[in-house]
Write an enzyme that holds these catalytic residues in place. Sequence first.
Site, PDB file in Angstrom:
ATOM      1  N   ARG A 164       0.831  -1.219   0.000  1.00 19.95           N
ATOM      2  CA  ARG A 164       0.000   0.000   0.000  1.00 19.95           C
ATOM      3  C   ARG A 164       0.869   1.274   0.000  1.00 19.95           C
ATOM      4  O   ARG A 164       0.511   2.275   0.629  1.00 19.95           O
ATOM      5  CB  ARG A 164      -0.938   0.031   1.220  1.00 19.95           C
ATOM      6  CG  ARG A 164      -1.981  -1.069   1.229  1.00 19.95           C
ATOM      7  CD  ARG A 164      -2.963  -0.933   0.074  1.00 19.95           C
ATOM      8  NE  ARG A 164      -4.148  -1.739   0.278  1.00 19.95           N
ATOM      9  CZ  ARG A 164      -4.278  -3.025  -0.044  1.00 19.95           C
ATOM     10  NH1 ARG A 164      -3.265  -3.671  -0.605  1.00 19.95           N
ATOM     11  NH2 ARG A 164      -5.412  -3.654   0.167  1.00 19.95           N
ATOM     12  N   SER A 238     -10.867  -0.789   3.101  1.00 15.53           N
ATOM     13  CA  SER A 238     -10.098  -0.936   4.341  1.00 15.53           C
ATOM     14  C   SER A 238      -9.739   0.450   4.871  1.00 15.53           C
ATOM     15  O   SER A 238      -9.098   1.222   4.172  1.00 15.53           O
ATOM     16  CB  SER A 238      -8.801  -1.698   4.092  1.00 15.53           C
ATOM     17  OG  SER A 238      -9.048  -2.970   3.588  1.00 15.53           O
ATOM     18  N   GLU A 333      -5.266   3.754   6.405  1.00 18.04           N
ATOM     19  CA  GLU A 333      -4.960   3.494   4.999  1.00 18.04           C
ATOM     20  C   GLU A 333      -5.598   4.582   4.146  1.00 18.04           C
ATOM     21  O   GLU A 333      -5.109   4.924   3.076  1.00 18.04           O
ATOM     22  CB  GLU A 333      -5.513   2.106   4.634  1.00 18.04           C
ATOM     23  CG  GLU A 333      -4.851   1.473   3.448  1.00 18.04           C
ATOM     24  CD  GLU A 333      -5.821   1.098   2.381  1.00 18.04           C
ATOM     25  OE1 GLU A 333      -6.279   2.010   1.667  1.00 18.04           O
ATOM     26  OE2 GLU A 333      -6.117  -0.103   2.260  1.00 18.04           O
TER      27      GLU A 333
END
Length: 339
Positions: A164, A238, A333
């Site tokens: 990520r 998420s 995130e």
Amino acid sequence: MRILTQASLQKWTTFGLPAQAEHFASCTSEDEVKEALAWHREHDCALHVLGGGSNVLLAGDLPGLVLQMGIDGVTEVGQTDQGVLVRVGAGVSWHEFVMTALDRGWYGLENLSLIPGSTGAGPMQNIGAYGVELEERFHSLEAVEVATGETHQFAHSDCAFGYRESVFKRALKGRYVITSVTFHLLKTPELRMEYGAIKAALKAAGVTEPTPKAVSDAVIGIRQSKLPDPAVLGNAGSFFKNPIVDQERHLALAKQFPDMPQYPTPGGMKLAAGWLIDQAGWKGHDRGTHGVHDRQALVLVNKGGATGAELLQLAEDVQQDVLKRFGVELEREVNVLPG
Ligand code: EPU
């Protein structure tokens, strides 16, 4: 290209939170991006780029210019030993691109079906799911430098991809606007089915000889069963990253929770944030207008009428509780704007 003033951003992000852009420009070509950036330099104001708005929490109104990326087009631009090079406009919906690729016999992205957001946002956080990350099929991208309006090419090695992560979230944050992404896709399928949930879904569907389409359908089925559809329930996928902990913390937790999911990774042991949040009792937590999704604790939801500040408060409460119970820090995130 028109620059709007005091434009609502509610429909431009998947959380559906109320907020306004001081100025707003939707750009459908590289030239329009350059025009908008020239306007931004002239006015010396803040700049925010929105793709599909699927990884953003708007905590308030955005001062300055919001550039909404609308560049279209999926074009074969070359051949490689194994397949094709395909250039995709940054504004193309990621899932529509994955579906187009499958239709045309270009493989390698099946596991990334149904990820929300735009293609241009994909490399920013190296989107990933079910054992595959975007960087595996990434070839290069084009981006316009905010300070100069010049176009630059970035090869794979320029992007510092990680879990990520990319250089565009770190050293080059805010300095480039991605306008197109080129992928190297395969002509011969190389199916990736190591992820248990994919195997189980294929089995349940009675598939004995899997195809890329069958894997894509399995992924779509799994995602639909766990992740809320933003069109129905506002969310940004998420909300937290899966945390990576050191050996000491890992051993202590593994002793206390023998069933805890854990994935060895270069920097230490990766834990499942969803599992930690679930164990702490937050799954399905309801605050009327917002809460924690009842089928996946990693996802925060806007049930209608929530504000960004309320969702941010919920996220902080979850983070503090997980820290208190497990000694693990959860990192967001999702990007919070204004930053
Ligand atoms: N778990 C729970 N309770 C929950 C959620 C998860 O116990 O409420 C457990 C699961 O049983 C499993 C483990 O935690 O053992 C991991 O859960 P899952 O397989 O659902 O995957 P994840 O780690 O929660 C990651 C990505 C997703 C991606 C899936 C599939 C991150 C932060 N999230 O989720 O990405 O789709 O893997 O590969 O890495 C996104 O980024 O928006 C996203 C949805």
